[in-house]
Write a protein that holds these residues in place. Structure first.
Motif, PDB file in Angstrom:
ATOM      1  N   VAL A  87       0.847  -1.182   0.000  1.00 23.86           N
ATOM      2  CA  VAL A  87       0.000   0.000   0.000  1.00 23.86           C
ATOM      3  C   VAL A  87       0.887   1.239   0.000  1.00 23.86           C
ATOM      4  CG1 VAL A  87      -1.684   1.300   1.377  1.00 23.86           C
ATOM      5  CG2 VAL A  87      -1.847  -1.199   1.219  1.00 23.86           C
ATOM      6  N   GLY A  88       0.520   2.255  -0.785  1.00 24.62           N
ATOM      7  CA  GLY A  88       1.278   3.495  -0.783  1.00 24.62           C
ATOM      8  C   GLY A  88       1.324   4.153  -2.143  1.00 24.62           C
ATOM      9  N   PRO A  89       2.090   5.234  -2.237  1.00 21.11           N
ATOM     10  CA  PRO A  89       2.188   5.971  -3.499  1.00 21.11           C
ATOM     11  C   PRO A  89       3.096   5.252  -4.493  1.00 21.11           C
ATOM     12  CG  PRO A  89       3.599   6.973  -1.860  1.00 21.11           C
ATOM     13  CD  PRO A  89       2.849   5.869  -1.169  1.00 21.11           C
ATOM     14  N   GLY A  90       2.947   5.608  -5.750  1.00 20.07           N
ATOM     15  CA  GLY A  90       3.790   5.044  -6.800  1.00 20.07           C
ATOM     16  C   GLY A  90       3.771   5.957  -8.014  1.00 20.07           C
ATOM     17  N   THR A  91       4.395   5.508  -9.073  1.00 22.98           N
ATOM     18  CA  THR A  91       4.416   6.283 -10.318  1.00 22.98           C
ATOM     19  C   THR A  91       4.312   5.350 -11.510  1.00 22.98           C
ATOM     20  OG1 THR A  91       6.828   6.233 -10.356  1.00 22.98           O
ATOM     21  CG2 THR A  91       5.819   8.202  -9.447  1.00 22.98           C
ATOM     22  N   LEU A  92       3.729   5.871 -12.562  1.00 22.81           N
ATOM     23  CA  LEU A  92       3.719   5.241 -13.874  1.00 22.81           C
ATOM     24  C   LEU A  92       4.622   6.106 -14.742  1.00 22.81           C
ATOM     25  CD1 LEU A  92       2.668   3.438 -16.186  1.00 22.81           C
ATOM     26  CD2 LEU A  92       0.716   5.004 -16.373  1.00 22.81           C
TER      27      LEU A  92
END
Length: 116
Positions: A87-92
């Motif tokens: 769970v948490g932030p991410g990027t594409l």
């Protein structure tokens, strides 16, 4: 106007919402544009990577590093993402030639109950 090379990306979503279940797939639609903001109509291979998820679907260029998807005749790509269980932030992250772009992603907890 004859379209130029890929220079930028435009997405229908500002943020990609994922669920940390490890198996669902979320589709993200992105348009490949040239330096004048015109859709690139010649198919372009776009390298896709993600933090907090992994690209799913066919890699159209196995000889290149990373996962590639090909744009259609209107400049659109459809990126399928499969989240992990974190769970948490991410990027594409997207790239094609000199074009580079990022979209913010967020992975939230699965709503499934253990054992179901």
């Amino acid at each position: 106007h004859v379209t130029g090379l890929p220079a930028q990306f435009e997405s229908t979503e500002d943020r990609v919402e994922l669920v940390a279940d490890g198996h669902s797939t979320v589709g993200v639609r992105v348009r490949v544009l040239d330096q004048w903001g015109v859709p690139v109509v010649r198919p372009a291979a776009v390298t896709v990577s993600a933090e907090g998820a992994e690209p799913a679907g066919d890699d159209v260029d196995h000889s290149s590093v990373g996962h590639q998807v090909r744009s259609d005749q209107a400049g659109w790509i459809n990126v399928a993402l499969r989240p992990g269980r974190q769970v948490g932030p991410g990027t594409l992250t997207l790239s094609a030639g000199d074009a580079a772009g990022e979209r913010v992603s967020s992975t939230s907890p699965s709503r499934r109950r253990p054992g179901s």
